[in-house]
Design an enzyme around this catalytic site. Structure first.
Site, PDB file in Angstrom:
ATOM      1  N   ASP A 139       0.927  -1.720  -0.287  1.00  0.00           N
ATOM      2  CA  ASP A 139      -0.291  -0.144   0.446  1.00  0.00           C
ATOM      3  C   ASP A 139       0.844   1.466   0.023  1.00  0.00           C
ATOM      4  O   ASP A 139       0.654   2.112   0.178  1.00  0.00           O
ATOM      5  CB  ASP A 139      -0.822  -0.226   0.879  1.00  0.00           C
ATOM      6  CG  ASP A 139      -1.619  -1.541   0.579  1.00  0.00           C
ATOM      7  OD1 ASP A 139      -2.240  -1.345   0.281  1.00  0.00           O
ATOM      8  OD2 ASP A 139      -2.264  -1.947   2.371  1.00  0.00           O
ATOM      9  N   GLU A 140       1.842   1.571  -0.439  1.00  0.00           N
ATOM     10  CA  GLU A 140       3.446   2.480  -0.418  1.00  0.00           C
ATOM     11  C   GLU A 140       2.437   3.799  -1.719  1.00  0.00           C
ATOM     12  O   GLU A 140       2.149   4.856  -1.909  1.00  0.00           O
ATOM     13  CB  GLU A 140       3.985   2.585  -1.057  1.00  0.00           C
ATOM     14  CG  GLU A 140       5.502   1.262   0.022  1.00  0.00           C
ATOM     15  CD  GLU A 140       4.342  -0.562  -0.176  1.00  0.00           C
ATOM     16  OE1 GLU A 140       3.807  -0.777  -1.290  1.00  0.00           O
ATOM     17  OE2 GLU A 140       5.693  -1.422  -0.040  1.00  0.00           O
ATOM     18  N   LYS A 175       1.858   2.261  -4.415  1.00  0.00           N
ATOM     19  CA  LYS A 175       2.362   1.585  -6.115  1.00  0.00           C
ATOM     20  C   LYS A 175       1.469   1.631  -7.231  1.00  0.00           C
ATOM     21  O   LYS A 175       1.841   2.538  -8.667  1.00  0.00           O
ATOM     22  CB  LYS A 175       2.526   0.284  -6.237  1.00  0.00           C
ATOM     23  CG  LYS A 175       3.469  -0.105  -5.129  1.00  0.00           C
ATOM     24  CD  LYS A 175       3.411  -2.000  -5.127  1.00  0.00           C
ATOM     25  CE  LYS A 175       2.129  -2.299  -3.962  1.00  0.00           C
ATOM     26  NZ  LYS A 175       1.764  -2.309  -3.001  1.00  0.00           N
ATOM     27  N   GLY A 186      -4.668  -3.751  -3.947  1.00  0.00           N
ATOM     28  CA  GLY A 186      -5.737  -2.849  -3.812  1.00  0.00           C
ATOM     29  C   GLY A 186      -5.181  -1.861  -4.665  1.00  0.00           C
ATOM     30  O   GLY A 186      -4.173  -0.819  -3.709  1.00  0.00           O
ATOM     31  N   HIS A 187      -4.852  -1.554  -5.909  1.00  0.00           N
ATOM     32  CA  HIS A 187      -3.666  -0.224  -6.269  1.00  0.00           C
ATOM     33  C   HIS A 187      -4.888   0.810  -6.871  1.00  0.00           C
ATOM     34  O   HIS A 187      -5.873   0.584  -7.699  1.00  0.00           O
ATOM     35  CB  HIS A 187      -2.695  -1.279  -7.281  1.00  0.00           C
ATOM     36  CG  HIS A 187      -1.869  -1.844  -6.891  1.00  0.00           C
ATOM     37  ND1 HIS A 187      -1.187  -2.160  -8.323  1.00  0.00           N
ATOM     38  CD2 HIS A 187      -1.609  -2.242  -5.633  1.00  0.00           C
ATOM     39  CE1 HIS A 187      -0.150  -3.065  -7.264  1.00  0.00           C
ATOM     40  NE2 HIS A 187      -1.015  -3.469  -6.020  1.00  0.00           N
ATOM     41  N   GLN A 223       1.311  -5.814  -3.467  1.00  0.00           N
ATOM     42  CA  GLN A 223       2.774  -6.319  -1.648  1.00  0.00           C
ATOM     43  C   GLN A 223       3.447  -5.531  -2.112  1.00  0.00           C
ATOM     44  O   GLN A 223       3.836  -4.403  -2.292  1.00  0.00           O
ATOM     45  CB  GLN A 223       2.529  -7.708  -1.436  1.00  0.00           C
ATOM     46  CG  GLN A 223       1.156  -8.175  -0.967  1.00  0.00           C
ATOM     47  CD  GLN A 223       0.488  -8.821  -2.455  1.00  0.00           C
ATOM     48  OE1 GLN A 223       1.069  -9.279  -3.283  1.00  0.00           O
ATOM     49  NE2 GLN A 223      -0.030  -8.706  -2.837  1.00  0.00           N
ATOM     50  N   THR A 271      -8.570  -4.213  -0.764  1.00  0.00           N
ATOM     51  CA  THR A 271      -8.498  -4.619  -0.260  1.00  0.00           C
ATOM     52  C   THR A 271     -10.334  -5.210   0.121  1.00  0.00           C
ATOM     53  O   THR A 271     -11.339  -5.434  -0.472  1.00  0.00           O
ATOM     54  CB  THR A 271      -7.700  -5.954  -1.152  1.00  0.00           C
ATOM     55  OG1 THR A 271      -7.084  -4.542  -1.908  1.00  0.00           O
ATOM     56  CG2 THR A 271      -8.661  -6.906  -0.879  1.00  0.00           C
ATOM     57  N   PRO A 327      -8.897  -1.070   8.826  1.00  0.00           N
ATOM     58  CA  PRO A 327      -7.825   0.332   8.958  1.00  0.00           C
ATOM     59  C   PRO A 327      -6.592  -0.366   9.002  1.00  0.00           C
ATOM     60  O   PRO A 327      -6.137  -1.499   9.347  1.00  0.00           O
ATOM     61  CB  PRO A 327      -8.090   0.496  10.475  1.00  0.00           C
ATOM     62  CG  PRO A 327      -8.991  -0.622  11.133  1.00  0.00           C
ATOM     63  CD  PRO A 327      -9.257  -1.491   9.524  1.00  0.00           C
ATOM     64  N   ARG A 328      -5.747   0.235   7.880  1.00  0.00           N
ATOM     65  CA  ARG A 328      -4.248  -0.379   8.268  1.00  0.00           C
ATOM     66  C   ARG A 328      -3.432   0.276   9.849  1.00  0.00           C
ATOM     67  O   ARG A 328      -3.908   1.772  10.034  1.00  0.00           O
ATOM     68  CB  ARG A 328      -3.521   0.362   7.369  1.00  0.00           C
ATOM     69  CG  ARG A 328      -3.621   0.173   6.102  1.00  0.00           C
ATOM     70  CD  ARG A 328      -3.429   0.806   4.572  1.00  0.00           C
ATOM     71  NE  ARG A 328      -3.787   0.210   3.883  1.00  0.00           N
ATOM     72  CZ  ARG A 328      -4.350   1.470   2.719  1.00  0.00           C
ATOM     73  NH1 ARG A 328      -3.536   2.328   2.499  1.00  0.00           N
ATOM     74  NH2 ARG A 328      -4.703   0.885   1.145  1.00  0.00           N
TER      75      ARG A 328
HETATM   76  P1  GDP Z   1      -0.678   0.150  -3.552  1.00  0.00           P
HETATM   77  O1  GDP Z   1      -1.329  -0.694  -2.553  1.00  0.00           O
HETATM   78  O2  GDP Z   1       1.138   0.655  -3.518  1.00  0.00           O
HETATM   79  O3  GDP Z   1      -1.025   0.865  -5.265  1.00  0.00           O
HETATM   80  O4  GDP Z   1      -1.251   1.298  -3.055  1.00  0.00           O
HETATM   81  P2  GDP Z   1      -2.815   1.817  -2.364  1.00  0.00           P
HETATM   82  O5  GDP Z   1      -3.818   1.865  -3.134  1.00  0.00           O
HETATM   83  O6  GDP Z   1      -3.502   0.674  -1.383  1.00  0.00           O
HETATM   84  O7  GDP Z   1      -2.399   2.723  -1.533  1.00  0.00           O
HETATM   85  C1  GDP Z   1      -2.437   3.900  -1.228  1.00  0.00           C
HETATM   86  C2  GDP Z   1      -3.146   5.162  -1.473  1.00  0.00           C
HETATM   87  O8  GDP Z   1      -2.393   6.489  -0.553  1.00  0.00           O
HETATM   88  C3  GDP Z   1      -4.321   5.263  -1.620  1.00  0.00           C
HETATM   89  O9  GDP Z   1      -5.731   5.954  -1.557  1.00  0.00           O
HETATM   90  C4  GDP Z   1      -4.041   6.229  -2.385  1.00  0.00           C
HETATM   91  O10 GDP Z   1      -5.113   7.118  -3.589  1.00  0.00           O
HETATM   92  C5  GDP Z   1      -2.972   7.072  -1.626  1.00  0.00           C
HETATM   93  N1  GDP Z   1      -2.013   8.233  -2.472  1.00  0.00           N
HETATM   94  C6  GDP Z   1      -1.669   7.797  -2.530  1.00  0.00           C
HETATM   95  N2  GDP Z   1      -0.103   8.626  -2.654  1.00  0.00           N
HETATM   96  C7  GDP Z   1      -0.963   8.986  -1.991  1.00  0.00           C
HETATM   97  C8  GDP Z   1      -0.386  10.389  -1.489  1.00  0.00           C
HETATM   98  O11 GDP Z   1       0.846  11.415  -1.994  1.00  0.00           O
HETATM   99  N3  GDP Z   1      -0.903  11.612  -0.194  1.00  0.00           N
HETATM  100  C9  GDP Z   1      -1.591  10.994  -0.027  1.00  0.00           C
HETATM  101  N4  GDP Z   1      -2.387  11.752   0.742  1.00  0.00           N
HETATM  102  N5  GDP Z   1      -2.198   9.904  -0.421  1.00  0.00           N
HETATM  103  C10 GDP Z   1      -1.652   8.937  -1.621  1.00  0.00           C
HETATM  104  P1  IMO Z   2      -0.792  -4.066  -2.395  1.00  0.00           P
HETATM  105  O1  IMO Z   2      -0.756  -4.800  -3.034  1.00  0.00           O
HETATM  106  C1  IMO Z   2      -0.801  -4.477   2.100  1.00  0.00           C
HETATM  107  C2  IMO Z   2      -1.647  -9.245   3.541  1.00  0.00           C
HETATM  108  C3  IMO Z   2      -2.226  -8.619   4.383  1.00  0.00           C
HETATM  109  C4  IMO Z   2      -1.639 -10.330   5.438  1.00  0.00           C
HETATM  110  C5  IMO Z   2      -0.858 -10.437   4.689  1.00  0.00           C
HETATM  111  C6  IMO Z   2      -0.968 -11.903   3.792  1.00  0.00           C
HETATM  112  O2  IMO Z   2      -2.017  -3.516  -2.316  1.00  0.00           O
HETATM  113  O3  IMO Z   2       0.329  -3.499  -1.450  1.00  0.00           O
HETATM  114  P2  IMO Z   2      -2.679 -12.792   2.050  1.00  0.00           P
HETATM  115  O4  IMO Z   2      -4.122 -12.380   1.577  1.00  0.00           O
HETATM  116  O5  IMO Z   2      -1.798 -12.465   0.832  1.00  0.00           O
HETATM  117  O6  IMO Z   2      -2.625 -14.164   2.307  1.00  0.00           O
HETATM  118  O7  IMO Z   2      -2.031 -11.574   2.702  1.00  0.00           O
HETATM  119  O8  IMO Z   2      -0.663 -10.049   3.704  1.00  0.00           O
HETATM  120  N1  IMO Z   2      -1.302  -8.027   2.189  1.00  0.00           N
HETATM  121  C7  IMO Z   2      -1.437  -6.741   1.504  1.00  0.00           C
HETATM  122  N2  IMO Z   2      -1.435  -6.232   2.804  1.00  0.00           N
HETATM  123  N3  IMO Z   2      -0.818  -4.333   0.786  1.00  0.00           N
HETATM  124  C8  IMO Z   2      -1.610  -5.290  -0.482  1.00  0.00           C
HETATM  125  O9  IMO Z   2      -1.494  -5.521  -1.840  1.00  0.00           O
HETATM  126  C9  IMO Z   2      -1.552  -6.331   0.473  1.00  0.00           C
HETATM  127  N4  IMO Z   2      -2.201  -7.558   0.133  1.00  0.00           N
HETATM  128  C10 IMO Z   2      -1.881  -8.976   1.267  1.00  0.00           C
HETATM  129  O10 IMO Z   2      -2.909  -8.312   5.154  1.00  0.00           O
HETATM  130  O11 IMO Z   2      -1.169  -9.298   6.464  1.00  0.00           O
HETATM  131 MG    MG Z   3      -3.076  -1.789  -1.752  1.00  0.00          MG
END
Ligand code: GDP
Ligand code: IMO
Ligand code: MG
Length: 426
Positions: A12-13, A15, A39-40, A221, A297, A301-302
């Site tokens: 969830d960085e 990506k 979940g991107h 991930q 996804t 809460p993270r």
């Molecule tokens: P991913 O799984 O690495 O693609 O990341 P996620 O989509 O799960 O989570 C990133 C969350 O942060 C999403 O809700 C994005 O819309 C949001 N986001 C991405 N970049 C930024 C940023 O620079 N600032 C803020 N406030 N939100 C961001």
């Molecule tokens: P993105 O691509 C954050 C975590 C789950 C759990 C562990 C194992 O959006 O960054 P799994 O379903 O793979 O058996 O779960 O990994 N996890 C993630 N956490 N972002 C994800 O994907 C994740 N995919 C799995 O929360 O701790």
């Molecule tokens: Mg994600």
């Protein structure tokens, strides 16, 4: 060349956002591991869209998107994702190709995930319950289904043989289930997926490389969830690190170019498992609210905490990161003090910047360095020379200790909210 973009923390960085930003510079975007646990999130022109299995280059019309052999694909979720994209009028049957060697998640994989987690009780992984672990287990046990199998006349038989194995395990766990609806959905999704281009994508990827095209491999991930190097057993079931690209797409190591490592200006983790810099107090809650840190996804809460350098250095080392991208700097705007964990103190008093063998059983105490917060909005800033001095200090400290340049600072969810270091921009 094939460049890689992957997460350096626990996922969830951001990506999805950055792949979408970089995609116009690439002819191909490819997912090499993971599945619907990802979940991107992409935000552009007032739209917010979450992708799970489909690569984040899908909104760029000139980009071919590949779901590689290293992915585990759930056909039911795939169909839902395609339906959710309908309103954008994309040429999905032309711009999306799926490897015939992609592992298929079947409904009983999800049930097994739930049964295993239930049996673990308090020791549960906190899986997304998408069937990831069981599907990869079947692949490695040499009994899984591959997407190309759906074209075979005896697919149903192969499916039933696998289900029979699964139901034995479910019965052993006394896990109650009713497969009727899920199987109906599954077989209808299988027919749906046949309309797509199912190929031996390793040939497409290598032909593209030969003809000089640029490919971006999109990680799912994060490195600290890697099956080999993550905080085992609280990890996912694939190699989320750069090594996964070669096996997950069928490319040779000498085709790898840049490795973009993406990290938040702080840290988050969703699910169970060790998190040394976690803030379990009001400040952690405030960061969660400011950063809208709820799973894309699962909605969970993270957990939130300070940036962790031993962990970040470890990820940079494992991946050979050549450029860093710092996300969500804006989330820390409200703070007058920002901290970074520089070292761990081990239970015997030793101070280290290395990751211990087992972070789960080793109580490490983070040692922090304090920075002055920037306490201002970053909105509208586009280049490094516009950033406040305190953020510039934070960035240059990180570049110094990590020995990798930071090319972008992200300041909001939207495509446009990005500060570029001109010289390094691709
Ligand atoms: P991913 O799984 O690495 O693609 O990341 P996620 O989509 O799960 O989570 C990133 C969350 O942060 C999403 O809700 C994005 O819309 C949001 N986001 C991405 N970049 C930024 C940023 O620079 N600032 C803020 N406030 N939100 C961001
Ligand atoms: P993105 O691509 C954050 C975590 C789950 C759990 C562990 C194992 O959006 O960054 P799994 O379903 O793979 O058996 O779960 O990994 N996890 C993630 N956490 N972002 C994800 O994907 C994740 N995919 C799995 O929360 O701790
Ligand atoms: Mg994600």
């Amino acid at each position: 060349m094939i460049d890689i973009l992957l997460g350096l923390q626990w996922g969830d960085e951001g990506k999805g956002k950055i792949v979408d930003v970089l995609a116009p510079d690439y002819q191909v975007v490819a997912r090499f591991q993971g599945g619907p646990n990802a979940g991107h999130t992409l935000e552009f022109n007032g739209n917010k869209h979450v992708l799970h299995q489909i690569p984040s280059g899908i909104f760029r019309p000139d980009c071919l998107n590949i779901i590689g052999n290293g992915v585990v694909l759930d056909p039911i979720i795939f169909r839902k994702e395609i339906d959710a994209l309908a309103k954008y009028n994309l040429e999905l049957r032309k711009n999306l190709v799926i490897s015939k060697k992609t592992a298929v998640i079947i409904p009983t994989h999800r049930l097994l995930d739930a049964a295993y987690e239930k049996a673990k009780g308090d020791a549960k992984i906190g899986s997304t319950l998408k069937g990831i672990g069981p599907a990869y287990s079947d692949k490695v046990a040499r009994q899984g289904l591959r997407l190309g199998d759906i074209l075979s006349p005896n697919f149903k038989k192969k499916y039933q043989d696998l289900v029979a194995k699964h139901t034995q395990i479910l019965d052993f766990y006394n896990f109650e289930y009713d497969l009727t609806e899920a199987e109906k959905d599954f077989f209808s999704a299988i027919e749906f997926i046949k309309e797509f281009d199912l190929r031996d994508t390793e040939y497409i990827v290598n032909d593209s490389l030969k003809s000089g095209q640029r490919i971006l491999a999109e990680g799912a991930q994060g490195s600290l969830l890697d099956i080999d190097f993550g905080s085992y057993p609280f990890v996912t079931s694939s190699n989320t690190t750069a090594a996964g690209v070669c096996s997950g797409l069928g490319v040779a190591p000498n085709t790898i170019g840049e490795v973009f490592g993406i990290f938040k200006a702080y840290c988050t983790r969703v699910g169970s498992g060790p998190f040394p810099t976690e803030l379990k107090d009001d400040l952690g809650e405030k960061i969660r609210q400011e950063g809208r840190e709820f799973g894309a996804t699962t909605g969970r809460p993270r957990r939130t905490g300070w940036l962790d350098l031993p962990a970040l250095k470890y990820s940079i080392m494992l991946n050979g990161v050549t450029q860093l991208i710092m996300m969500k700097a804006d989330v820390l705007n409200f703070l007058d003090e920002v901290k970074i964990c520089t070292h761990y103190r081990l239970p015997d008093g030793t101070i280290t910047e290395q990751m211990p063998f087992d972070l789960t059983d080793t109580d490490v105490e983070p040692i922090y360095k304090s920075f002055k917060g920037w306490e201002c909005s970053l909105e509208g800033m586009r280049t490094f020379d516009q950033i406040p001095a305190e953020l510039a200090d934070y960035v240059s400290y990180l570049e110094d200790v990590l020995e990798v340049p930071i090319s972008f600072i992200s300041t909001g969810p939207d495509r446009e909210a990005l500060i570029l270091r001109e010289a390094l921009a691709v």
